[in-house]
Design a protein around this motif. Structure first.
Motif, PDB file in Angstrom:
ATOM      1  N   LEU A  79       0.912  -1.115   0.132  1.00 37.09           N
ATOM      2  CA  LEU A  79      -0.168   0.065  -0.102  1.00 37.09           C
ATOM      3  C   LEU A  79       0.865   1.330  -0.031  1.00 37.09           C
ATOM      4  O   LEU A  79       1.936   1.323   0.934  1.00 37.09           O
ATOM      5  N   LYS A  80       0.603   2.063  -0.982  1.00 35.30           N
ATOM      6  CA  LYS A  80       1.445   3.425  -1.192  1.00 35.30           C
ATOM      7  C   LYS A  80       0.307   4.534  -0.951  1.00 35.30           C
ATOM      8  O   LYS A  80      -0.006   4.907  -1.819  1.00 35.30           O
ATOM      9  N   PRO A  81       0.488   5.157   0.332  1.00 34.72           N
ATOM     10  CA  PRO A  81      -0.505   5.985   0.671  1.00 34.72           C
ATOM     11  C   PRO A  81      -0.155   7.423  -0.388  1.00 34.72           C
ATOM     12  O   PRO A  81       0.864   7.945  -0.468  1.00 34.72           O
ATOM     13  N   GLU A  82      -1.398   8.063  -0.620  1.00 35.66           N
ATOM     14  CA  GLU A  82      -1.354   8.992  -1.539  1.00 35.66           C
ATOM     15  C   GLU A  82      -1.910  10.359  -0.731  1.00 35.66           C
ATOM     16  O   GLU A  82      -1.655  11.537  -0.761  1.00 35.66           O
ATOM     17  N   THR A  83      -3.000  10.083   0.112  1.00 34.68           N
ATOM     18  CA  THR A  83      -3.597  10.962   0.893  1.00 34.68           C
ATOM     19  C   THR A  83      -3.744  10.475   2.161  1.00 34.68           C
ATOM     20  O   THR A  83      -3.397   9.190   2.441  1.00 34.68           O
ATOM     21  N   ASP A  84      -4.331  11.088   3.374  1.00 35.46           N
ATOM     22  CA  ASP A  84      -4.597  10.468   4.366  1.00 35.46           C
ATOM     23  C   ASP A  84      -5.629   9.200   4.576  1.00 35.46           C
ATOM     24  O   ASP A  84      -5.715   8.540   5.365  1.00 35.46           O
ATOM     25  N   ILE A  85      -6.559   9.367   3.388  1.00 36.51           N
ATOM     26  CA  ILE A  85      -7.469   8.298   3.327  1.00 36.51           C
ATOM     27  C   ILE A  85      -7.162   7.727   2.235  1.00 36.51           C
ATOM     28  O   ILE A  85      -8.347   6.617   1.937  1.00 36.51           O
ATOM     29  N   GLY A  86      -6.294   7.498   1.494  1.00 40.75           N
ATOM     30  CA  GLY A  86      -6.276   6.998  -0.090  1.00 40.75           C
ATOM     31  C   GLY A  86      -4.791   6.244  -0.305  1.00 40.75           C
ATOM     32  O   GLY A  86      -3.953   6.925   0.108  1.00 40.75           O
ATOM     33  N   ALA A  87      -4.751   5.101  -1.132  1.00 43.87           N
ATOM     34  CA  ALA A  87      -3.509   4.572  -1.384  1.00 43.87           C
ATOM     35  C   ALA A  87      -3.606   3.959  -2.654  1.00 43.87           C
ATOM     36  O   ALA A  87      -4.440   3.463  -3.273  1.00 43.87           O
ATOM     37  N   GLN A  88      -2.293   3.859  -3.182  1.00 37.50           N
ATOM     38  CA  GLN A  88      -2.154   2.967  -4.426  1.00 37.50           C
ATOM     39  C   GLN A  88      -2.258   1.655  -3.719  1.00 37.50           C
ATOM     40  O   GLN A  88      -1.244   1.273  -2.744  1.00 37.50           O
ATOM     41  N   ILE A  89      -2.874   0.611  -4.640  1.00 39.27           N
ATOM     42  CA  ILE A  89      -2.643  -0.801  -4.127  1.00 39.27           C
ATOM     43  C   ILE A  89      -1.685  -1.455  -5.227  1.00 39.27           C
ATOM     44  O   ILE A  89      -2.167  -1.566  -6.263  1.00 39.27           O
ATOM     45  N   ILE A  90      -0.680  -2.132  -4.825  1.00 42.04           N
ATOM     46  CA  ILE A  90       0.242  -2.713  -5.529  1.00 42.04           C
ATOM     47  C   ILE A  90       0.137  -4.313  -5.463  1.00 42.04           C
ATOM     48  O   ILE A  90       0.492  -4.878  -3.977  1.00 42.04           O
ATOM     49  N   VAL A  91      -0.222  -5.018  -6.247  1.00 37.38           N
ATOM     50  CA  VAL A  91      -0.399  -6.453  -5.830  1.00 37.38           C
ATOM     51  C   VAL A  91       0.612  -7.291  -6.836  1.00 37.38           C
ATOM     52  O   VAL A  91       0.859  -7.138  -7.973  1.00 37.38           O
ATOM     53  N   GLN A  92       1.410  -7.941  -6.087  1.00 37.30           N
ATOM     54  CA  GLN A  92       2.670  -8.857  -6.731  1.00 37.30           C
ATOM     55  C   GLN A  92       3.279  -7.895  -7.716  1.00 37.30           C
ATOM     56  O   GLN A  92       3.512  -8.294  -8.918  1.00 37.30           O
ATOM     57  N   GLY A  93       3.513  -6.817  -7.276  1.00 40.29           N
ATOM     58  CA  GLY A  93       4.615  -5.705  -8.022  1.00 40.29           C
ATOM     59  C   GLY A  93       3.986  -4.968  -8.959  1.00 40.29           C
ATOM     60  O   GLY A  93       4.529  -3.820  -9.306  1.00 40.29           O
ATOM     61  N   ARG A  94       2.491  -5.005  -9.011  1.00 40.21           N
ATOM     62  CA  ARG A  94       1.751  -4.332  -9.976  1.00 40.21           C
ATOM     63  C   ARG A  94       0.819  -3.298  -9.475  1.00 40.21           C
ATOM     64  O   ARG A  94       0.057  -3.911  -8.556  1.00 40.21           O
ATOM     65  N   LEU A  95       0.539  -2.161 -10.193  1.00 36.47           N
ATOM     66  CA  LEU A  95      -0.477  -1.249  -9.619  1.00 36.47           C
ATOM     67  C   LEU A  95      -1.816  -1.921 -10.074  1.00 36.47           C
ATOM     68  O   LEU A  95      -2.081  -2.207 -11.382  1.00 36.47           O
ATOM     69  N   VAL A  96      -2.690  -2.124  -9.057  1.00 35.36           N
ATOM     70  CA  VAL A  96      -4.272  -2.695  -9.477  1.00 35.36           C
ATOM     71  C   VAL A  96      -5.191  -1.671  -9.194  1.00 35.36           C
ATOM     72  O   VAL A  96      -6.287  -1.684 -10.085  1.00 35.36           O
TER      73      VAL A  96
END
Length: 482
Positions: A79-96
């Motif tokens: 999980l790569k947070p972008e805001t206090d309540i949202g994040a990028q979800i990376i699954v097995q190395g890829r952004l999903v």
């Protein structure tokens, strides 16, 4: 099929990552084929893997401790947070997906399948898989959808050892309290505990240690004194750089952006004896005597541009430049130094355009495609080689690109201002290249040592393994794995 052992923590930042790294090095030295694994991590400090994906930086360090290349299976959910309540979800190395916290909570149960899939592949390739938990199993309100702690341990049938941090106080309550709040079947997965970060005479904690054993029925595997060389190893939290201050000749400042990313770029600088690395926090002014100011990577370039301006750092940077100072922007920092950052598709947030700092004559347009690659480059000004990696979205172009920061296989990389004092680059990890680091600092009249950064990290990992061997029952811990 490999055996496995899971290290969980009584809380966040109790030392799980370093203990897994220590056990990985200790077990590797005993002849085991070891692979690290973390089902779910939350971090903007990522590494590019041999299979072209991204994982948490801590798992890359653990892979190094085990003498293997990092692979996306070692951290299947990032999980790569972008805001206090949202994040990028990376699954097995890829952004999903990019989702809000509530949306992720609904999504999380479906991620157990790729977690178990990655874990099974690692077990096929190893003698021992060392698993790191996330946060604490005491967060029983999250247990129903858990994939990071007891949810994983139960599904994968992996025994658990709990780490308690005595340095922050309350370690007895942490460990005994966890036994109290856990479901009995979850508690049965825990086979023991370790007390970490002890300062002083460990015998003074003998009564407390026995009390924990008595109240939990868990076996203690030792009291680990504070490891003094921890600052030589990459940390998951940028606050680790705040302790790098020292009396030194030359000051380099970096901005503690609200979504700072890949801040381990700065680790080699903090170890240079003549460099006083200054973290400029919110509300603080950029030091007027800094020779170089670094605008680091960011998980939210436009958001951190607004944050930067709110601190008045845009004014400070312009004043620093007028005084003859140098500025280096890395990745998101490079994008901020340009004339504008455009996000027409709303990839990082609401669609729109944000004016940049105008120190480089370039413009960035955010694009859906993410660049994930390892790079061998040559620094244009010194002709020194750089081993690095790129991990970013967006394309940057403009007149200052005609003066590249570096080149790679004939392609120009980055940009340099017409006065030669502002640099932008997408290259992460560049300062780990010793020859480049020394030459770059020399051009700023900053003396550099001839130290080999990677060798120093290797030495610190060996010392860490020696440390756990001296103070913990490592054979007993490894014997728990099944």
């Amino acid at each position: 099929m490999a055996r496995a052992l899971m290290i969980q923590g009584a809380g966040s930042d109790v030392g799980k990552s370093l203990i897994v790294a220590a056990l990985a090095r200790a077990a590797t030295r005993r002849g085991h084929r070891v692979l690290p694994f973390k089902p779910q991590n939350m971090s903007n400090n990522a590494a590019v893997t041999i299979d072209g994906g991204e994982i948490g930086r801590a798992q890359a360090l653990q892979a190094q401790a085990a003498g293997v290349e990092p692979h996306t299976d070692m951290n299947p959910v990032l999980l790569k947070p972008e805001t206090d309540i949202g994040a990028q979800i990376i699954v097995q190395g890829r952004l999903v997906a990019t989702v809000r916290a509530r949306e992720y909570a609904a999504m999380k149960p479906s991620l157990m399948a790729p977690v178990l899939e990655s874990f099974a592949r690692l077990k096929d390739r190893a003698d021992l898989v060392l698993v790191e938990g996330a946060g604490s199993p005491a967060e029983v309100n999250l247990r129903s959808a858990d994939i990071a702690n007891m949810g994983f341990a139960r599904r994968a049938e992996v025994p658990v050892v709990l780490i308690g941090d005595i340095d922050r106080g309350g370690v007895i309550a942490q460990l005994v309290g966890i036994k109290t709040v856990l479901d009995p079947e979850d508690a049965a997965m825990i086979r023991g505990f370790v007390i970490n970060k002890f300062r002083g005479d460990p015998s003074l904690f003998d009564d407390g240690y026995r009390l924990i054993e008595t109240r939990t029925s868990w076996r203690g595997f030792g009291v680990l004194p504070y490891f003094a060389r921890a600052n030589e190893l990459p940390a998951e939290d940028a606050l680790g750089l705040a302790g790098a201050r020292k009396a030194a000749q030359c000051k380099i400042a970096f901005l503690a952006l609200s979504r700072i990313a890949n801040f381990d770029d700065l680790d080699p600088l903090k170890l240079e004896p003549c460099v006083d690395l200054v973290m400029v926090g919110p509300g603080e002014a950029i030091p007027g005597d800094a020779k170089l100011v670094i605008v680091p990577g960011s998980k939210s370039t436009r958001g951190d541009l607004a944050f930067l301006r709110a601190q008045g750092w845009d004014i400070d940077l312009l004043a620093h430049h007028r005084r003859g100072g140098h500025v280096l922007g890395l990745c998101g920092g490079y994008q901020m130094l340009g004339r504008s950052v455009q996000d027409p598709e709303g990839i990082e947030g609401p669609a729109g355009e944000t004016p940049g700092l105008g120190l480089l004559d370039v413009t960035t347009v955010m694009t859906p495609q993410k660049t994930l690659t390892r790079v061998t480059a040559v620094h244009a000004a010194t002709n020194r080689p750089i081993e690095a990696y790129e991990i970013h979205i967006g394309h940057t172009d403009g007149p200052d690109r005609a003066r590249p920061f570096a080149s790679s296989d004939g392609a120009l990389e980055g940009a340099v201002s017409s006065d030669g004092r502002v640099y932008g680059s997408y290259l992460h990890g560049l300062f780990a290249s010793d020859g480049f680091r020394g030459s770059f600092l020399a051009r700023l009249d900053i003396p550099a040592t001839d130290q080999q950064y990677r060798a120093r990290v290797e030495s610190a990992l060996d010392a860490l393994a020696d440390h756990v061997d001296a103070h913990l029952d490592v054979e007993g811990l490894l014997a728990l794995a099944r």
